[in-house]
Design a protein around this motif. Structure first.
Motif, PDB file in Angstrom:
ATOM      1  N   LEU A  50       4.220   8.322   2.993  1.00  0.00           N
ATOM      2  CA  LEU A  50       3.034   8.436   3.821  1.00  0.00           C
ATOM      3  C   LEU A  50       3.136   9.621   4.776  1.00  0.00           C
ATOM      4  O   LEU A  50       2.161  10.341   4.987  1.00  0.00           O
ATOM      5  N   ARG A  51       4.314   9.851   5.364  1.00  0.00           N
ATOM      6  CA  ARG A  51       4.476  10.991   6.284  1.00  0.00           C
ATOM      7  C   ARG A  51       4.193  12.310   5.579  1.00  0.00           C
ATOM      8  O   ARG A  51       3.568  13.200   6.155  1.00  0.00           O
ATOM      9  N   HIS A  52       4.663  12.442   4.342  1.00  0.00           N
ATOM     10  CA  HIS A  52       4.426  13.668   3.583  1.00  0.00           C
ATOM     11  C   HIS A  52       2.932  13.864   3.334  1.00  0.00           C
ATOM     12  O   HIS A  52       2.408  14.967   3.488  1.00  0.00           O
ATOM     13  N   VAL A  84       0.847  -1.204   0.000  1.00  0.00           N
ATOM     14  CA  VAL A  84       0.000   0.000   0.000  1.00  0.00           C
ATOM     15  C   VAL A  84       0.876   1.246   0.000  1.00  0.00           C
ATOM     16  O   VAL A  84       0.611   2.202  -0.732  1.00  0.00           O
ATOM     17  N   VAL A  85       1.922   1.241   0.804  1.00  0.00           N
ATOM     18  CA  VAL A  85       2.838   2.380   0.865  1.00  0.00           C
ATOM     19  C   VAL A  85       3.557   2.557  -0.470  1.00  0.00           C
ATOM     20  O   VAL A  85       3.739   3.683  -0.949  1.00  0.00           O
ATOM     21  N   ALA A  86       3.940   1.458  -1.106  1.00  0.00           N
ATOM     22  CA  ALA A  86       4.611   1.538  -2.407  1.00  0.00           C
ATOM     23  C   ALA A  86       3.660   2.100  -3.464  1.00  0.00           C
ATOM     24  O   ALA A  86       4.068   2.917  -4.293  1.00  0.00           O
ATOM     25  N   ARG A  87       2.379   1.680  -3.433  1.00  0.00           N
ATOM     26  CA  ARG A  87       1.402   2.237  -4.384  1.00  0.00           C
ATOM     27  C   ARG A  87       1.162   3.722  -4.117  1.00  0.00           C
ATOM     28  O   ARG A  87       1.021   4.502  -5.049  1.00  0.00           O
ATOM     29  N   LEU A  88       1.116   4.082  -2.827  1.00  0.00           N
ATOM     30  CA  LEU A  88       0.945   5.504  -2.484  1.00  0.00           C
ATOM     31  C   LEU A  88       2.124   6.312  -2.999  1.00  0.00           C
ATOM     32  O   LEU A  88       1.938   7.383  -3.600  1.00  0.00           O
ATOM     33  N   ARG A  89       3.328   5.834  -2.783  1.00  0.00           N
ATOM     34  CA  ARG A  89       4.520   6.552  -3.244  1.00  0.00           C
ATOM     35  C   ARG A  89       4.518   6.684  -4.766  1.00  0.00           C
ATOM     36  O   ARG A  89       4.870   7.722  -5.309  1.00  0.00           O
ATOM     37  N   THR A  90       4.087   5.647  -5.474  1.00  0.00           N
ATOM     38  CA  THR A  90       4.042   5.688  -6.928  1.00  0.00           C
ATOM     39  C   THR A  90       2.976   6.656  -7.420  1.00  0.00           C
ATOM     40  O   THR A  90       3.219   7.477  -8.298  1.00  0.00           O
ATOM     41  N   GLY A  91       1.790   6.600  -6.816  1.00  0.00           N
ATOM     42  CA  GLY A  91       0.682   7.450  -7.271  1.00  0.00           C
ATOM     43  C   GLY A  91       0.780   8.883  -6.781  1.00  0.00           C
ATOM     44  O   GLY A  91       0.480   9.828  -7.509  1.00  0.00           O
TER      45      GLY A  91
END
Length: 169
Positions: free
Chosen positions: A16-18, A4-11
């Motif tokens: 997540l902190r940012h 989920v974190v990797a998808r968030l970073r990609t999209g």
């Protein structure tokens, strides 16, 4: 969870902190906007804010960017490198100039005499010391910065084995 974190970073483009910090900042800005919505002076405050943004972006930023470019060109000294003394000099000019500029903007009404009646009614004093005090503080900031730069330059030259008395160039 890492997927989920990797998808968030990609999209999203950041971690997540940012994203959480940006949501918090937007929440605070929304709260401030709601508080100002009931304020009678919200219109003039908004107009002042927009005017400050526009004047900074169209007048101030190009002005100090041009001055900074000229300082960098002058500090380069014809393209020859002389170590950290040249780049350090720029910062020893930038920092007191920034502080003097911020002080000028903060005390602008007093310096220009725009709030003379209000100031006199509140304090019983005249506003004339503002200009002299701002000039004295600004001069003191530049003097302190120049003193620190000379000390740093002497230490750098002493460590590198160069003669101290020959100056920066």
């Amino acid at each position: 969870m890492s997927e989920v974190v990797a998808r968030l970073r990609t999209g999203y483009g950041a971690g997540l902190r940012h994203a959480l910090l940006m949501i918090l900042c937007l929440a605070v800005a929304g709260w401030v906007a709601l508080r100002l919505a009931d304020e009678a002076t919200a219109g003039p405050m908004l107009l002042w804010f927009v005017g400050a943004v526009v004047s900074h972006d169209l007048i101030l930023f190009p002005g100090y960017a041009t001055v900074d470019r000229a300082l960098r060109r002058a500090a380069r000294g014809g393209g020859r490198e002389v170590g950290p003394a040249r780049s350090s000099l720029l910062n020893h000019v930038r920092i007191p100039a920034l502080a003097a500029g911020i002080l000028f903007l903060v005390f602008l009404p007093g310096i220009l005499g725009l709030s003379e009646d209000t100031y006199r009614a509140a304090t019983g004093q005249d506003r004339f010391p503002y200009v002299a005090r701002w000039l004295a503080i600004s001069g003191g900031l530049f003097l302190i910065s120049a003193t620190v730069w000379v000390i740093r330059l002497a230490r750098w030259r002493q460590r590198s084995g160069q003669p101290v008395a020959s100056g920066p160039g």
